[in-house]
Every structure is written in structure tokens, then in C-alpha cells.
Design a protein around this motif. Structure first.
Motif, PDB file in Angstrom:
ATOM      1  N   ARG A   1       0.822  -1.208   0.000  1.00 57.16           N
ATOM      2  CA  ARG A   1       0.000   0.000   0.000  1.00 57.16           C
ATOM      3  C   ARG A   1       0.857   1.259   0.000  1.00 57.16           C
ATOM      4  O   ARG A   1       0.548   2.249  -0.671  1.00 57.16           O
ATOM      5  CB  ARG A   1      -0.927  -0.012   1.223  1.00 57.16           C
ATOM      6  CG  ARG A   1      -2.077  -1.007   1.102  1.00 57.16           C
ATOM      7  CD  ARG A   1      -3.141  -0.741   2.154  1.00 57.16           C
ATOM      8  NE  ARG A   1      -2.595  -0.920   3.506  1.00 57.16           N
ATOM      9  CZ  ARG A   1      -2.598  -2.076   4.167  1.00 57.16           C
ATOM     10  NH1 ARG A   1      -3.091  -3.176   3.577  1.00 57.16           N
ATOM     11  NH2 ARG A   1      -2.123  -2.157   5.378  1.00 57.16           N
TER      12      ARG A   1
ATOM     13  N   GLU B   1       3.861   1.545  -1.275  1.00 61.23           N
ATOM     14  CA  GLU B   1       4.429   1.703  -2.617  1.00 61.23           C
ATOM     15  C   GLU B   1       3.396   2.279  -3.584  1.00 61.23           C
ATOM     16  O   GLU B   1       3.713   3.159  -4.413  1.00 61.23           O
ATOM     17  CB  GLU B   1       4.925   0.344  -3.112  1.00 61.23           C
ATOM     18  CG  GLU B   1       5.602   0.413  -4.474  1.00 61.23           C
ATOM     19  CD  GLU B   1       6.068  -0.969  -4.933  1.00 61.23           C
ATOM     20  OE1 GLU B   1       6.571  -1.034  -6.074  1.00 61.23           O
ATOM     21  OE2 GLU B   1       5.926  -1.939  -4.174  1.00 61.23           O
ATOM     22  N   LYS B   2       2.151   1.794  -3.475  1.00 63.45           N
ATOM     23  CA  LYS B   2       1.090   2.296  -4.360  1.00 63.45           C
ATOM     24  C   LYS B   2       0.826   3.779  -4.107  1.00 63.45           C
ATOM     25  O   LYS B   2       0.690   4.583  -5.055  1.00 63.45           O
ATOM     26  CB  LYS B   2      -0.177   1.482  -4.117  1.00 63.45           C
ATOM     27  CG  LYS B   2      -1.337   1.887  -5.014  1.00 63.45           C
ATOM     28  CD  LYS B   2      -2.544   1.005  -4.751  1.00 63.45           C
ATOM     29  CE  LYS B   2      -3.714   1.392  -5.635  1.00 63.45           C
ATOM     30  NZ  LYS B   2      -4.888   0.546  -5.375  1.00 63.45           N
ATOM     31  N   ASN B   3       0.753   4.161  -2.838  1.00 61.60           N
ATOM     32  CA  ASN B   3       0.506   5.572  -2.526  1.00 61.60           C
ATOM     33  C   ASN B   3       1.666   6.457  -2.954  1.00 61.60           C
ATOM     34  O   ASN B   3       1.475   7.594  -3.400  1.00 61.60           O
ATOM     35  CB  ASN B   3       0.251   5.746  -1.028  1.00 61.60           C
ATOM     36  CG  ASN B   3      -1.098   5.171  -0.618  1.00 61.60           C
ATOM     37  OD1 ASN B   3      -2.029   5.144  -1.413  1.00 61.60           O
ATOM     38  ND2 ASN B   3      -1.187   4.686   0.625  1.00 61.60           N
TER      39      ASN B   3
ATOM     40  N   ASN C   1       3.615   5.876  -5.536  1.00 56.62           N
ATOM     41  CA  ASN C   1       3.482   6.025  -6.985  1.00 56.62           C
ATOM     42  C   ASN C   1       2.399   7.049  -7.332  1.00 56.62           C
ATOM     43  O   ASN C   1       2.551   7.853  -8.268  1.00 56.62           O
ATOM     44  CB  ASN C   1       3.144   4.683  -7.634  1.00 56.62           C
ATOM     45  CG  ASN C   1       4.369   3.790  -7.789  1.00 56.62           C
ATOM     46  OD1 ASN C   1       5.453   4.273  -8.123  1.00 56.62           O
ATOM     47  ND2 ASN C   1       4.206   2.492  -7.535  1.00 56.62           N
TER      48      ASN C   1
ATOM     49  N   ASN D   1       4.946   3.013 -14.173  1.00 56.52           N
ATOM     50  CA  ASN D   1       4.199   3.969 -13.344  1.00 56.52           C
ATOM     51  C   ASN D   1       3.697   5.146 -14.182  1.00 56.52           C
ATOM     52  O   ASN D   1       3.701   6.279 -13.744  1.00 56.52           O
ATOM     53  CB  ASN D   1       5.061   4.480 -12.192  1.00 56.52           C
ATOM     54  CG  ASN D   1       6.309   5.207 -12.707  1.00 56.52           C
ATOM     55  OD1 ASN D   1       6.651   5.092 -13.882  1.00 56.52           O
ATOM     56  ND2 ASN D   1       6.970   5.921 -11.815  1.00 56.52           N
TER      57      ASN D   1
END
Length: 517
Positions: A313, A315-317, A319, A512
Motif C-alpha cells: 500500500r 508503494e502504491k501511494n 506512486n 508507473n
């Protein structure tokens, strides 16, 4: 205290109206006076002519009656018929009396004397004896004396009438001369009035051009120069309203110029701020992403199974954060400096399939099917930005579509342009949000940014990229029935049309790739 008269538009207009009005009044008054004078002199001539006419008629009546009576006496066998009766003398006498009473009563005694002599002459003619020669020399002498008396009375009456008539004849001649002079004067005044009207019109036109039209022209010229951002003409030094308006316009232009300079300064500060933010934020965020990737891949050591979802999570945020920074930089660059387009020719179907693969995981999670329909072959455009527009539109369509629905992407050629449509079956857009949907940070519902994880920059960026290609983007939507986003761009762009503001390569989309819908 010194009194100064400040010219105004009202005073100038009053001058333009009052001068012709005063001239017309003076001209009309002069013509009216001359007309009255002409009529007066004409009446005087008519009056004098009437006096002469009635005097002549009276003389003719006296002579006609006298000669008729005398001839009858001389030739009794043949009675001579006369043209006039004695009453004719009375009629002419009464007419002359009325004319003299209204004009020159001092002539009445002369008229009375002529009337008395006329009566005496007629009486003498009636008493004239028959020319009988039986009386001898003495009788003949008596007849000659009567005839001489009659002749003398005729001469005296004739002299009186000539003396009475001559002044009136002179009056008639003088009145005729005066009438001719008035006629010439009226002609002269009329011609002079026309000439003066032309001169006054020319002077007033010059006055209007110098005072009013010049002010309007200067103001219009300064307006055009202001719109073209050219130096303004010097402010007017007059003191009327137009000059005040011109000076106010100069002050406004100075204020606008100062505001424009201040705006440019603030824009530069904003650009510097964005560049600083993006530069200073990219580096630490990129480091965070690398560290999180290292943790999730195990390169930085073992991570417990319980911590892996948290690392994912994060890493996703991270990005999403770096994508947001990139979006802000792109949008600011497009608005302040314009975009640099790297034009190349590519296959549209391949581009659509590439974007479909990119959003495949998002569509799978949402339970949405993406269908591609294309009849277009190739397009000449900036490939990266073309893909970015498709990604933003397709991402929006997927996020706002309910499960088990379809998102259709169509591309077709329409003359010298390519038209792309993205059609969904989502909740639609209310009519009061249609006009603002392409504004930055705009959300249809307040919690869309939290629920749908959108920044409100995707559509503004898509609009900026489409318009940079010389195209148009729009939306048609109906609540609860879905939306249809469409755009078109020219199918051919000028080759080598890059401005090199920030070089962009045409490499494949990175993992990304920013999706700010």
C-alpha cells in the motif's frame, strides 16, 4: 474670482446646435422683414396706381359728359350719345376720397376743388345757348364769350387734375423702383444665406472634427493599441469629457500594465515554486519507491508476511504521489509555456491496445470489460501525450462504471482528422457539472477524490494535450445512463514540430505511467 469656461461635450453640442439655429432665425427674420417691406411698397404702388386710375377716370367722365352736352347744344338735330353718366363722376370722386382719407388727407381740398370745377363745367355746358346767328354781331360775340369761358374752365380743370395726378405718378414710379430694390435685396440675401450656410457647415464640421471626433478617434486608437499591447498615444490635454475619459483610459492601461507585470512576476514565482516542489519532491519520493520495491522484493532483507500488504500500500501511494507531482508540472507547463510536441506517425490500434493493457488490472478489479473498435489506421501526433489522453479517459470510464458493464473505445477517420470516443455505462454527469468538468481539481461529488482516488487533474491534462494538437475535446452525458467523452485531432501534424521546452521521448509507457483521472 476668475471665471473659466470649461468646454464639455454638452457645450460643444450646444455650439453645434445653437449656431445653425441662430443663423436660421436671423436668416428667416431678415427674409420676413424684407417680405413685409416688399408688401408695404407693393401696397403703396397699388394705392398710387388706384389714385392715378380714378383721377384719369374722373377726368374722362367729365370730358365725355361735357363734350356730349356741348355737341348736343351745337348740333341739336343729332343728339350725341356719351359713354358715361354724371353718376360716374360721383363714383370716382367717392373712391378718390376714400383713398386720400386713408393715405393723404391733405389732398382732399384739391379733390373738392376739382369736383366743384367739374360740376361748374357741366353746368356751363348745359346753359350753353344754341348757335343762332339771328342776333347779329352782338349775339355772336356773346356765344364766343361763352365758348371762351367753357374753354378756360376745361383748361383749369385739366391743369388741376394734372397737378393732382403728377405726385401720385411719381409715387408709382418711386414705389416700382423701391420694389425692384427689395427684390434684388431678397435675391442677394437668399444667395448670401446659402453661401453662409455652406461656410458655417464647413466651420462646424472643422470644429466637430477638431474637438469631438478627434477625441473619439484618439480614444479608439488607444483602445486598439491597448488590445495590441502597443504604446498608447499621448493623453489629450483638453478638458472635455472625452479628454477626461482618455486620461482615465491611460490610467487604467497603466494599472493593467502594472497588474500584468505583477501577474508575470507571480507566474514566475509560481513556476519556480512548482519546479522546486517537483524537483525537491521527486528525488525523495523516488528514493522511497525504490526502498519500498526493495522491501517488497526481498532485496533489502526478509519482510514478514504480515508487513507485505502494508509495504504494497505504501508503494502504491508513493506512486500516486509522484504521478500527482508529474501531473501538476505538466499542467502548469502547458498553461504557462505551452507544450513541446514530439510528432511521429504511429498505428492507432496498437496505441489503443497498449492503453487497454495498461488499465487491464484496473478494469479487472472493477469488473468492467474494455472493448476496442477502430477503423482508423495511423495518426501523426505526440505518441506519449496521445496515450496519456486515452489513459485518463479510459481510467475515468472504468472507475465510474458499475460492475458487469462495458467501456467502448472507438477510433475512426473523419476527413483530415481522427475522432476517438470513450463510452461508458456509469452514473453519468449532472448537467450543471458539464461545463466545469474539464476544470482542474473539479469533482462531481465531494468524496470522489477519496473513493475513486482521483486528483481532478486528469481531464484538464487531457484537454491541454488535445488542444496542443489543435483539436477539440468534449463530453455528452446523461445521469444514470453513462457518458460519452470524445475528442478529435488532425490526422497529420507538421513534422518536427517540437519546441524543446522539456524533451519527451517516444519510449514505451513506463510501469508507473501517470494516470490522474
Amino acid at each position: 474670482m476668475k471665471l473659466t469656461l470649461r468646454p464639455t461635450i454638452f457645450s460643444n453640442g450646444l455650439i453645434l446646435v445653437s449656431i445653425p439655429l441662430l443663423f436660421v432665425m436671423a436668416f428667416a427674420g431678415t427674409l420676413f422683414y424684407l417680405q413685409q417691406d416688399y408688401e408695404k411698397k407693393l401696397q403703396a404702388q397699388i394705392h398710387a396706381n388706384q389714385v392715378v386710375y380714378h383721377t384719369s377716370e374722373m377726368w374722362l367722365a367729365v370730358m365725355d359728359i361735357t363734350m356730349g352736352i356741348f355737341a348736343t347744344k351745337v348740333i341739336p338735330q343729332q343728339r350725341l350719345r356719351t359713354r358715361f353718366h354724371v353718376s360716374k363722376i360721383d363714383v370716382e370722386y367717392r373712391s378718390l376720397s376714400k383713398l386720400l382719407e386713408s393715405d393723404d388727407p391733405s389732398q382732399l381740398p384739391k379733390l373738392h376743388r376739382m369736383r366743384a370745377r367739374a360740376n361748374a363745367l357741366i353746368s356751363l355746358s348745359e346753359r350753353f345757348d344754341d348757335p343762332d346767328l339771328s342776333g347779329g354781331i352782338a349775339g355772336l360775340r356773346g356765344k364766343l364769350l361763352q365758348f371762351q369761358t367753357l374753354q378756360l374752365m376745361v383748361k383749369r380743370l385739366g391743369d388741376d387734375m394734372v397737378a393732382f395726378r403728377e405726385p401720385w405718378e411719381r409715387r408709382t414710379e418711386q414705389a416700382q423702383i423701391a420694389i425692384e430694390e427689395v427684390r434684388r435685396l431678397i435675391t442677394t440675401v437668399t444667395i448670401s444665406g446659402v453661401v453662409l450656410s455652406i461656410i458655417i457647415a464647413a466651420l462646424l464640421f472643422t470644429y466637430f472634427m477638431r474637438n469631438i471626433y478627434a477625441g473619439i478617434s484618439s480614444l479608439m486608437a488607444n483602445t486598439i493599441r491597448f488590445a495590441r499591447k502597443e504604446p498608447l498615444l499621448p493623453a489629450s490635454k483638453r478638458s472635455d469629457e472625452l479628454a477626461q475619459l482618455d486620461r482615465t483610459f491611460h490610467e487604467m492601461a497603466q494599472t493593467v500594465e502594472a497588474a500584468s507585470l505583477e501577474h508575470e512576476r507571480l507566474q514566475k514565482l509560481k513556476q519556480d515554486f512548482f519546479h522546486m516542489i517537483t524537483h525537491d519532491m521527486r528525488t525523495p519520493i523516488s528514493s522511497i519507491i525504490l526502498s519500498l520495491e526493495a522491501l517488497s522484493s526481498g532485496m533489502a532483507g526478509d519482510v514478514s508476511e504480515e508487513a507485505l500488504p502494508t509495504v504494497g500500500r505504501a508503494e502504491k501511494n508513493a506512486n500516486m504521489l509522484i504521478n500527482l507531482v508529474s501531473d501538476l508540472l505538466d499542467l502548469e507547463t502547458s498553461e504557462s509555456q505551452g507544450l513541446s510536441l514530439q510528432i511521429e506517425e504511429f498505428d492507432i490500434k496498437e496505441a489503443l491496445e497498449e492503453v487497454a493493457q495498461l488499465v487491464e488490472s484496473l478494469a479487472t478489479r472493477a469488473g468492467v470489460t474494455v472493448a476496442i473498435e477502430t477503423s482508423a489506421v495511423t495518426v501523426s501526433a505526440d505518441r506519449i501525450r496521445f496515450l496519456r489522453v486515452l489513459t485518463n479517459l479510459m481510467g475515468n470510464a472504468i472507475k465510474f462504471s458499475p460492475p458487469d458493464t462495458k467501456v467502448i473505445v472507438r477510433a475512426k477517420s473523419d476527413g483530415d482528422r481522427v475522432v476517438v470516443e470513450v463510452i461508458d455505462q456509469g452514473r453519468g454527469i449532472p448537467a450543471d457539472h458539464i461545463d466545469a468538468i474539464f476544470n482542474r481539481f473539479h469533482q462531481v461529488e465531494k468524496d470522489d477524490s477519496r473513493k475513486k482516488r482521483g486528483s481532478g487533474l486528469g481531464l484538464p491534462i487531457a484537454k491541454a494535450f488535445v488542444e496542443a494538437h489543435g483539436g477539440v475535446i468534449a463530453v455528452e452525458s446523461e445521469p444514470e445512463k453513462g457518458s460519452r467523452f470524445w475528442f478529435w485531432i488532425p490526422s497529420r501534424q507538421p513534422a518536427g514540430g517540437d519546441i524543446s521546452l522539456s524533451p519527451i521521448t517516444s519510449d514505451p509507457l513506463p510501469e508507473n505511467f501517470p494516470n490522474s483521472a
